[in-house]
Scaffold this motif. Structure first.
Motif, PDB file in Angstrom:
ATOM      1  N   UNK A 103      38.402  39.358  41.027  1.00 45.96           N
ATOM      2  CA  UNK A 103      37.301  38.737  40.295  1.00 45.96           C
ATOM      3  C   UNK A 103      36.319  38.900  40.069  1.00 45.96           C
ATOM      4  N   UNK A 104      35.596  39.654  40.975  1.00 49.12           N
ATOM      5  CA  UNK A 104      34.386  39.729  41.442  1.00 49.12           C
ATOM      6  C   UNK A 104      33.582  41.102  40.401  1.00 49.12           C
ATOM      7  N   UNK A 105      35.477  42.601  40.610  1.00 42.86           N
ATOM      8  CA  UNK A 105      34.966  43.446  40.152  1.00 42.86           C
ATOM      9  C   UNK A 105      35.757  43.358  38.795  1.00 42.86           C
ATOM     10  N   UNK A 106      35.905  42.274  38.040  1.00 42.29           N
ATOM     11  CA  UNK A 106      36.397  41.958  36.263  1.00 42.29           C
ATOM     12  C   UNK A 106      35.151  41.284  35.485  1.00 42.29           C
ATOM     13  N   UNK A 107      34.263  41.067  36.426  1.00 42.55           N
ATOM     14  CA  UNK A 107      32.962  40.309  35.994  1.00 42.55           C
ATOM     15  C   UNK A 107      32.038  41.123  35.134  1.00 42.55           C
ATOM     16  N   UNK A 108      31.289  40.653  34.055  1.00 37.54           N
ATOM     17  CA  UNK A 108      31.555  38.964  33.635  1.00 37.54           C
ATOM     18  C   UNK A 108      32.667  38.689  32.519  1.00 37.54           C
ATOM     19  N   UNK A 109      33.334  37.500  32.179  1.00 35.43           N
ATOM     20  CA  UNK A 109      34.293  37.342  31.421  1.00 35.43           C
ATOM     21  C   UNK A 109      33.600  36.295  30.579  1.00 35.43           C
ATOM     22  N   UNK A 110      34.445  36.138  29.216  1.00 39.84           N
ATOM     23  CA  UNK A 110      33.554  35.829  28.605  1.00 39.84           C
ATOM     24  C   UNK A 110      34.363  34.344  28.198  1.00 39.84           C
ATOM     25  N   UNK A 111      35.694  34.610  28.428  1.00 40.57           N
ATOM     26  CA  UNK A 111      36.196  33.526  27.625  1.00 40.57           C
ATOM     27  C   UNK A 111      38.037  33.692  29.038  1.00 40.57           C
ATOM     28  N   UNK A 112      38.173  32.734  29.765  1.00 43.81           N
ATOM     29  CA  UNK A 112      39.406  32.939  30.649  1.00 43.81           C
ATOM     30  C   UNK A 112      40.795  32.087  30.197  1.00 43.81           C
TER      31      UNK A 112
END
Length: 182
Positions: A103-112
């Motif tokens: 999760x830390x590697x793929x952030x930031x996320x707009x929608x989950x």
């Protein structure tokens, strides 16, 4: 289709069926409805099985998608266009440390769009932390979660304590028709 409804308002199965995407004919980005939501960078968790249609609906409206799932390596949307937008990361919820590192590697996320086990409080908090400002977290739950004081109410109260996150719930149910229950 209004994908966000006020708390407690129910969307009927017929409404969902009428909006269900055809995986063999995804909507090209240039032909998409200009009124449709833009999910930006999309995180999909636990959406490879019975939520395949929901993940397609979201991915069609995203610029890029990230799938975290035990079956991520083998997942295919059925559309080369959508598959090209999707980054796959095999991961198991049971390994919370590895999951949080991803999760830390793929952030930031707009929608989950997520399906999590009921007691995954640490992971739910980690997901909310990886959301961009004004991010949207849509959590899918089973029909039993709507019992009075049940999981849906508990999660809504917990997420209410995180005002920086827009939170929505999608409650799966069943209906009876001439084909049987589904």
């Amino acid at each position: 289709m209004n994908i966000l409804r006020p708390y407690g308002e129910i969307m009927m199965a017929d409404e969902i069926d009428s909006e269900r995407p055809d995986p063999q004919r995804p909507v090209p980005a240039e032909a998409a409805d200009p009124q449709a939501p833009n999910f930006g960078r999309l995180l999909l968790i636990g959406t490879t099985g019975m939520l395949h249609a929901a993940s397609l609906f979201a991915l069609e409206r995203a610029e890029q998608g990230v799938l975290l799932s035990r079956q991520a390596a083998d997942y295919a949307s059925g559309s080369p266009t959508l598959d090209a937008r999707l980054h796959r990361e095999p991961c198991d919820w049971a390994d919370e440390a590895a999951f949080q590192a991803l999760l830390a590697r793929v952030e930031p996320i707009d929608t989950a769009l997520v399906w999590l086990r009921p007691k995954a409080l640490v992971l739910r908090r980690a997901i909310s932390r990886c959301l961009a400002p004004d991010g949207l977290l849509v959590e899918v739950m089973g029909s039993r979660s709507v019992e009075l004081g049940g999981v849906a109410d508990q999660r809504a109260m917990l997420m209410h304590s995180l005002p920086e996150v827009t939170y929505a719930q999608l409650i799966l149910g069943f209906r009876e028709d001439r084909k049987g229950n589904r």
